[in-house]
Design a protein around this motif. Structure first.
Motif, PDB file in Angstrom:
ATOM      1  N   GLY A   1       0.796  -1.223   0.000  1.00 54.78           N
ATOM      2  CA  GLY A   1       0.000   0.000   0.000  1.00 54.78           C
ATOM      3  C   GLY A   1       0.825   1.267   0.000  1.00 54.78           C
ATOM      4  N   GLU A   2       1.913   1.282   0.786  1.00 56.93           N
ATOM      5  CA  GLU A   2       2.771   2.479   0.850  1.00 56.93           C
ATOM      6  C   GLU A   2       3.364   2.777  -0.528  1.00 56.93           C
ATOM      7  N   THR A   3       3.788   1.714  -1.225  1.00 56.41           N
ATOM      8  CA  THR A   3       4.392   1.902  -2.545  1.00 56.41           C
ATOM      9  C   THR A   3       3.355   2.413  -3.545  1.00 56.41           C
ATOM     10  N   ALA A   4       2.146   1.839  -3.472  1.00 53.03           N
ATOM     11  CA  ALA A   4       1.078   2.298  -4.369  1.00 53.03           C
ATOM     12  C   ALA A   4       0.780   3.764  -4.075  1.00 53.03           C
ATOM     13  N   PHE A   5       0.840   4.136  -2.792  1.00 54.97           N
ATOM     14  CA  PHE A   5       0.589   5.534  -2.435  1.00 54.97           C
ATOM     15  C   PHE A   5       1.702   6.439  -2.969  1.00 54.97           C
ATOM     16  N   HIS A   6       2.928   5.953  -2.901  1.00 50.78           N
ATOM     17  CA  HIS A   6       4.060   6.715  -3.436  1.00 50.78           C
ATOM     18  C   HIS A   6       3.858   6.987  -4.939  1.00 50.78           C
ATOM     19  N   LEU A   7       3.396   5.964  -5.668  1.00 46.92           N
ATOM     20  CA  LEU A   7       3.154   6.141  -7.111  1.00 46.92           C
ATOM     21  C   LEU A   7       2.047   7.177  -7.353  1.00 46.92           C
ATOM     22  N   TYR A   8       1.082   7.172  -6.453  1.00 50.38           N
ATOM     23  CA  TYR A   8      -0.036   8.119  -6.557  1.00 50.38           C
ATOM     24  C   TYR A   8       0.424   9.536  -6.222  1.00 50.38           C
ATOM     25  N   ASP A   9       1.123   9.631  -5.104  1.00 48.95           N
ATOM     26  CA  ASP A   9       1.461  10.935  -4.553  1.00 48.95           C
ATOM     27  C   ASP A   9       2.573  11.632  -5.342  1.00 48.95           C
ATOM     28  N   THR A  10       3.554  10.842  -5.774  1.00 48.58           N
ATOM     29  CA  THR A  10       4.701  11.452  -6.443  1.00 48.58           C
ATOM     30  C   THR A  10       4.537  11.509  -7.955  1.00 48.58           C
ATOM     31  N   TYR A  11       3.909  10.471  -8.527  1.00 44.10           N
ATOM     32  CA  TYR A  11       3.832  10.404  -9.995  1.00 44.10           C
ATOM     33  C   TYR A  11       2.413  10.563 -10.534  1.00 44.10           C
ATOM     34  N   GLY A  12       1.441  10.750  -9.625  1.00 38.65           N
ATOM     35  CA  GLY A  12       0.062  10.992 -10.068  1.00 38.65           C
ATOM     36  C   GLY A  12      -0.619   9.779 -10.657  1.00 38.65           C
ATOM     37  N   PHE A  13      -0.184   8.575 -10.261  1.00 37.70           N
ATOM     38  CA  PHE A  13      -0.825   7.357 -10.766  1.00 37.70           C
ATOM     39  C   PHE A  13      -2.104   7.090  -9.977  1.00 37.70           C
ATOM     40  N   PRO A  14      -3.297   7.249 -10.584  1.00 33.19           N
ATOM     41  CA  PRO A  14      -4.511   6.854  -9.866  1.00 33.19           C
ATOM     42  C   PRO A  14      -4.380   5.380  -9.449  1.00 33.19           C
ATOM     43  N   ILE A  15      -4.913   5.040  -8.298  1.00 26.52           N
ATOM     44  CA  ILE A  15      -4.737   3.669  -7.783  1.00 26.52           C
ATOM     45  C   ILE A  15      -5.240   2.626  -8.790  1.00 26.52           C
ATOM     46  N   GLU A  16      -6.337   2.966  -9.491  1.00 27.98           N
ATOM     47  CA  GLU A  16      -6.882   2.002 -10.468  1.00 27.98           C
ATOM     48  C   GLU A  16      -5.869   1.726 -11.576  1.00 27.98           C
ATOM     49  N   MET A  17      -5.062   2.738 -11.892  1.00 29.32           N
ATOM     50  CA  MET A  17      -4.067   2.570 -12.940  1.00 29.32           C
ATOM     51  C   MET A  17      -2.947   1.646 -12.458  1.00 29.32           C
TER      52      MET A  17
END
Ligand code: SER
Length: 504
Positions: free
Chosen positions: A388-404
């Motif tokens: 989850g933390e890594t998925a959040f990092h992708l969201y927060d830093t790179y703007g990756f929506p979780i669904e993506m």
């Protein structure tokens, strides 16, 4: 199969004038953004904006109306590009009765329109009914003349329409058999199968109950009719095209994608899928942004759906090698194509282009790096799972929506800890709220009269915004000097000029 050269514009007009000839009042499409309906984020059917007419809460302009409604359904987003019939945006033609006619007329007119006006072969049409609706069965069988073995009875999951709270009821759908070559070939493939052979083109809903949202049903004061005919699907069936993407609804959009990317639609499976996803998501995004109540991309509610669609289109655009700014070029084609049927698109064109430019730019800047980061993450994912933390990092830093992230992971047979992502998201929000409270508390070091006045003005401005736009307006920060004030706020959609004038 009819070979008449209809396009979506002709079919839309044929439907609406047919129902006008049956005494219906033609209304323009309602906004895509629901009003006073917390059970829906986006309008998903012709009936959704008319719920108060069904319940009797509001008197309709006439007891028979017909519309072509802009609709969005993102529940099937994973199927876009894979099946013949799925799209997140579509136009739904509908005729409605508010306590006026009921089953008999609705069924007869649906059949008359499909077989006589549109010219579909009646031997390829199959009605379905709610399992114990013998009244509908008798109308189909004894009055319309459809043989009993061609009428299918289905349960609540298939033949009872309800979405969110409000008016609902059993329904009777009409399927068109496109022929064996579109079938899955599995034993038992028949009407109701999930494959692309039997395409549902029409739904007659006998809207007679009200669902209070808790699953309690009560009889409505009067019985209603709510019908829906998917415009793109029906054109697909009518013109014998393989999928809705080969119909004239998409011709110009796909041509623009080909021109911009230098690739060919249909070249291979991956390219075809990318073309379809970009075309679909750009159509949906353009219609959301081009609505008179248009919203901006954001991290909540409609804004999040919009952000997700634009970002998914950008990702597939990069896969095709599209140039920067491609989303705007495609939006211009869409606005041009639909400007007569939906004049709001042209009215709001500048907003559409501005917002797409911003969102594409924001995402494109980090996407390349984000993809690299994702590759690293994927290669070190323990037990095939991204935490989850890594998925959040992708969201927060790179703007990756979780669904993506989930979708990318799936392509590599990985899973994502989405609950862990939610937890990380919540923690982050708590921290940033705490942060926002230091920054602004007691920030008035300069106590001159001007500054104090401007400080009072921020409170007045906030109050005025809330008065005009509602409690949803949330202060995000303010900054005051002796000369001016700045006030940042969040609100789910674009504020109109009129609203701004009122606030002022
Ligand atoms: N509400 C029904 C549907 O969307 C019929 O319009 O299928």
């Amino acid at each position: 199969m009819s070979t008449k050269p209809y396009g979506v514009n002709e079919l839309r007009e044929m439907f609406l004038s047919f129902f006008e000839s049956k005494g219906h009042l033609r209304l323009p499409s309602f906004s895509l953004i629901p009003q006073n309906d917390a059970s829906l984020l986006l309008i998903n059917s012709g009936m959704a904006p008319m719920k108060p007419y069904f319940t009797g809460e509001v008197e309709p302009p006439r007891h028979r109306v017909c519309t072509c409604q802009k609709c969005i359904r993102t529940g099937d987003i994973e199927n876009i590009g894979k099946t013949a019939r799925h799209g997140t945006y579509f136009e739904m033609l509908g005729n409605f009765s508010f306590g006026d006619y009921f089953k008999r007329e609705a069924i007869h007119w649906s059949w008359e329109f499909l077989t006589e006006v549109v010219g579909l072969d009646k031997d390829r049409l199959y009605p379905s009914i709610y399992v114990d609706d013998d009244e509908a069965f008798d109308i189909w069988n004894k009055e319309v003349g459809v043989p009993a073995d061609r009428i299918f009875r289905f349960g609540k999951e298939d033949n009872f329409w309800e979405h969110g709270s409000g008016p609902c009821g059993p329904c009777s759908e009409i399927y068109y058999d496109r022929g064996e070559k579109y079938g899955c070939g599995k034993p038992g493939c028949t009407v109701g199968c999930d494959c692309d052979r039997y395409m549902e083109v029409w739904n007659n809903v006998f809207s007679q109950f009200n669902n209070d949202g808790q699953g309690n049903y009560t009889e409505l004061a009067h019985k209603n009719i709510d019908t829906g005919m998917g415009l793109e699907r029906t054109i697909c069936v009518l013109t014998g095209k393989k999928t809705v993407y080969e119909t004239d609804a998409f011709t110009d959009i796909l041509a623009k994608i080909a021109e911009l990317s230098g690739k060919e639609y249909g070249a291979d499976e991956e390219t075809t899928k990318a073309f379809r996803i970009i075309a679909d998501h750009m159509r949906t995004s353009t219609f959301i942004l081009g609505d008179d109540r248009g919203v901006s991309p954001s991290n909540t509610d409609q804004g999040y759906i919009l952000r997700r669609l634009i970002r998914r289109a950008v990702r597939y655009g990069m896969q095709l090698g599209m140039p920067d700014g491609f989303t705007c070029e495609i939006a211009k084609v869409i606005i041009n194509q639909y400007r007569n049927a939906y004049p709001e698109l042209e009215r709001n064109a500048a907003f559409v282009i501005d917002q797409l430019t911003l969102e594409e730019g924001r995402f494109a800047r980090t996407l390349k790096q984000g993809n690299k980061e994702f590759d690293k993450v994927a290669s070190r994912a323990a037990d095939g799972k991204i935490d989850g933390e890594t998925a959040f990092h992708l969201y927060d830093t790179y703007g990756f929506p979780i669904e993506m992230t989930v979708e990318l992971a799936k392509e590599r047979n990985l899973t994502v800890d989405t609950a862990g992502f939610e937890e990380a998201f919540r923690k982050h929000q708590e921290l940033s709220h705490q942060g926002a409270e230091q920054k602004f508390k007691g920030g008035l070091a300069d106590t001159s009269e001007e500054t104090a006045r401007l400080h009072t003005a921020t409170h007045l401005l906030h109050a005025a915004l809330r008065k005009v736009l509602g409690d949803e307006v949330a202060q995000k920060g303010s900054n005051i000097t002796a000369e001016r004030l700045r006030f940042d706020f969040s609100f789910g959609r674009k504020v109109t000029k009129d609203e701004l004038a009122q606030v002022e």
